[in-house]
Design an enzyme around this catalytic site. Structure first.
Site, PDB file in Angstrom:
ATOM      1  N   SER A  55       0.803  -1.230   0.000  1.00  0.00           N
ATOM      2  CA  SER A  55       0.000   0.000   0.000  1.00  0.00           C
ATOM      3  C   SER A  55       0.834   1.278   0.000  1.00  0.00           C
ATOM      4  CB  SER A  55      -0.951   0.021   1.197  1.00  0.00           C
ATOM      5  OG  SER A  55      -0.229   0.170   2.412  1.00  0.00           O
ATOM      6  N   LYS A 124       0.702   4.702   6.721  1.00  0.00           N
ATOM      7  CA  LYS A 124       0.040   5.537   5.717  1.00  0.00           C
ATOM      8  C   LYS A 124       0.625   6.951   5.766  1.00  0.00           C
ATOM      9  CE  LYS A 124      -2.898   2.150   4.941  1.00  0.00           C
ATOM     10  NZ  LYS A 124      -2.737   1.295   3.736  1.00  0.00           N
TER      11      LYS A 124
END
Length: 258
Positions: A55, A124
């Site tokens: 990701s 993230k």
């Protein structure tokens, strides 16, 4: 045969009494000290993690080992737009492959004290801070924050099939915010393959969701990415970004967290 005048050095050197502790006890003290030191470092300074998914490509690859620093939050410092942060699962964000821990009890123990990298967290990039409104997308497929289009070419994975840089909702027409107090809005750099804040938004007409679940409480943030330590060929920190420099502060508009 010895006399009272003969030195006793040869007789006493190496004895457990002269050293104060037997070897096994000294070993336990050293091991205990190392564990305590590791726990102090993990609690106050640094913690090691591995990257569990794709990701955050291209900057971070799956199975990379990273160090996260905690000192930037010592004096009330808050995450800033563009920071890459590691945080605990707010609830239902991790998938099965991202929660696996070492099966070896020794490795598991070393991970708990901070000697070995652990998983069970998410990595993230912070896109929105309290008060921010994030929208997707402008005519060039860029997300905007408080009305300012963000040039993310330096860190977002280029995907020719994606029409915009916020496609995980299945649409390039959505908005989020204002971001509540004490929370952040996060996205992965691999925008077509990142279960991030966009996946947890309540879209128009959607009922199977909880409003506010897209925002990550800052109290769950373990720290900010400091160094990638493995593989050695990629050792070092990720370059910072100035992509958000022109975004105006909207913190006065931040609502209270639900």
């Amino acid at each position: 045969m010895t006399t009272d005048d003969e030195p006793t050095t040869a007789r006493s050197v190496g004895s457990s009494h002269s050293r104060g502790l037997p070897l096994w006890a000294e070993t336990l003290v050293l091991l205990g000290s190392a564990v305590v030191l590791a726990l102090v470092i993990k609690t106050l300074l640094l913690q090691a993690f591995y990257i569990p998914s794709v990701s955050m490509e291209p900057g971070l690859q799956e199975d990379d080992r990273i160090l996260v620093e905690k000192w930037s939050g010592w004096f009330g410092g808050e995450p800033e737009r563009g920071d890459v942060v590691v945080f605990e699962d707010p609830g239902g964000w991790l998938i099965a492959g991202e929660v696996s821990e070492p099966g070896n009890p020794v490795s598991s123990l070393l991970g708990r004290v901070g000697v070995l990298p652990t998983g069970g967290h998410l990595v993230k990039r912070v896109i929105g801070v309290p008060g921010d409104v994030i929208e997707c997308c402008d005519s060039e497929g860029r997300i905007t924050v408080n009305g300012v289009a963000i040039d993310e070419d330096a860190y977002v994975l280029e995907d020719k099939a994606a029409q915009c840089r916020g496609p995980m909702t299945g649409s390039c027409d959505w908005s989020a915010g204002p971001v509540p107090e004490g929370t952040v809005f996060v996205m992965g750099d691999n925008r077509v393959n990142s279960a991030d804040s966009t996946v947890h938004m309540c879209l128009e007409g959607e009922t199977e969701c909880v409003p506010g679940d897209e925002f990550v409480p800052t109290e769950l943030i373990t720290g900010r990415l400091w160094l990638r330590v493995w593989p050695f060929s990629a050792f070092g920190g990720l370059e910072g970004t100035d992509a958000f420099d022109d975004v105006p502060d909207r913190s006065d508009d931040a609502p209270e967290a639900s």
